[in-house]
Design an enzyme around this catalytic site. Sequence first.
Site, PDB file in Angstrom:
ATOM      1  N   HIS A  66       1.405   4.399   7.385  1.00 31.73           N
ATOM      2  CA  HIS A  66       1.286   5.004   6.162  1.00 31.73           C
ATOM      3  C   HIS A  66       1.824   6.435   6.040  1.00 31.73           C
ATOM      4  CE1 HIS A  66      -1.589   1.755   5.949  1.00 31.73           C
ATOM      5  NE2 HIS A  66      -1.102   1.299   4.889  1.00 31.73           N
ATOM      6  N   SER A  68       0.826  -1.084   0.001  1.00 27.11           N
ATOM      7  CA  SER A  68       0.092  -0.081  -0.087  1.00 27.11           C
ATOM      8  C   SER A  68       0.583   1.255  -0.165  1.00 27.11           C
ATOM      9  CB  SER A  68      -0.934  -0.067   1.196  1.00 27.11           C
ATOM     10  OG  SER A  68      -0.236  -0.025   2.466  1.00 27.11           O
ATOM     11  N   ASP A  84      -0.946   7.718  10.028  1.00 27.15           N
ATOM     12  CA  ASP A  84      -1.629   6.815  10.887  1.00 27.15           C
ATOM     13  C   ASP A  84      -0.627   5.934  11.626  1.00 27.15           C
ATOM     14  OD1 ASP A  84      -0.627   5.076   8.997  1.00 27.15           O
ATOM     15  OD2 ASP A  84      -2.718   4.247   8.309  1.00 27.15           O
TER      16      ASP A  84
END
Lengths: 251, 251
Positions: B195, B15, B192
């Site tokens: 990320h 991600s 967070d």
Amino acid sequence: MSANVQNSIMLFGDSLTQGGWEPGMNGFGANLAHRYARKLDVINRGFSGYNTEWGIPVFEQFFATREQQKDLQIVRLLIIWFGANDSCLVQSPQHVPLAKFATNLKYLVNLVQSPESQYYSPNTRIILATPPPVNTYQRKANLDARDPPLLDYAQTVKDIAQEEEVGIIDIWTKMWDAAGHDEQSLSDYLYDGLHLNGAGYQLMYDAVLETIEKTYPELHPDRLEMVFPGWGMIDPNNVVASVQKREQRLV
Amino acid sequence: MSANVQNSIMLFGDSLTQGGWEPGMNGFGANLAHRYARKLDVINRGFSGYNTEWGIPVFEQFFATREQQKDLQIVRLLIIWFGANDSCLVQSPQHVPLAKFATNLKYLVNLVQSPESQYYSPNTRIILATPPPVNTYQRKANLDARDPPLLDYAQTVKDIAQEEEVGIIDIWTKMWDAAGHDEQSLSDYLYDGLHLNGAGYQLMYDAVLETIEKTYPELHPDRLEMVFPGWGMIDPNNVVASVQKREQRLV
């Protein structure tokens, strides 16, 4: 690109396209790439300063011929966005007369859509985009260099899209409406009277998805599955079988 | 991609890579695409949630085999950035033990670099990137889900890069240094705790270019010419000849 996966959306045009990835500008190209991540690659074929006359011989070099296409992934969607330079006043080398501009756009569409063309690509859908309006107040230093209204060029793009039965993004009207039909308010969408700022690119991004939804709904990101599955679908006991590539259906 | 031009940089990872085009996040992928516009395409092969174990069978589907490469453009640079998911605690299905993580990374490097591999691509340079540090204060709700420091995984990536003689982006150390070796200050770079935010992606973007400059300087954007010339180089009386594609030299 040494990758046998995945198909693409190609954005072809001038600086308005090339600038669509510019940092901090909310560029429509970068945002489309994000929206289509793991579904379709979004390829930047923007050439700053180019007009249609110069774009054609470049397109004929970078777009795959029928022969080459057999080994390549498919351009599922081609967005052609010219006019900002073609519409310069005649003294600029970038100027392309309106009639020639029309001929060039039709030529490009037919390169891809005509079965007789060596670039014939029957699975490539096409969308034409109009140039945006120009803010002559912002560009007063350059007033002599460009033909302010651009409306003739925008109208020509719309006429050709209708005639050739391809999609149309009328960013001219979208932006003119958004500015309340007030030329000075175009500065809300153009940072220098010609090039789009973040709000302008937002209009363009929204218009692209609206046209896709209307004209080629099968290409809307909500209707395309990811080429490889989300990680929650992976069976840790059967990894290889559960990460097999999906064939995105061609309609 | 139905385009026989141009070569590419491929970003392969989880991600952190997939999110590198996210609107408003100053994503390193979108920014690299802008920096390399008209020179190299930048391709997003980020797979949210994936670890190296799941990444390998996917890579073996999307990366061209030797046979396929003959007809395709070249991946000039492959950046492999895993570890954020591999380092999850053992109870997560995403967890990959450190030794297996090391084996997997080596396997990926050798898929591309070993003359015996069916994916052998001698003109593809490789850079490995370490996972960034994790902010356990920000992720307190998820404290059980991930192994906070990640340092073991970062160190392993560095060891393998040295062993395999490929480039290394040590974003772990860059970010830890930028945060003044204070875990809570990692929130300046992680939205967070895991990320990257805009400042975090800026560190990553700068680190990518720094590593390219150091390890593969011939691939630095300043040293690559545009595939097609700038519009000021076009001779209006001799358009076709003046817009010929340049063969980007392979060194």
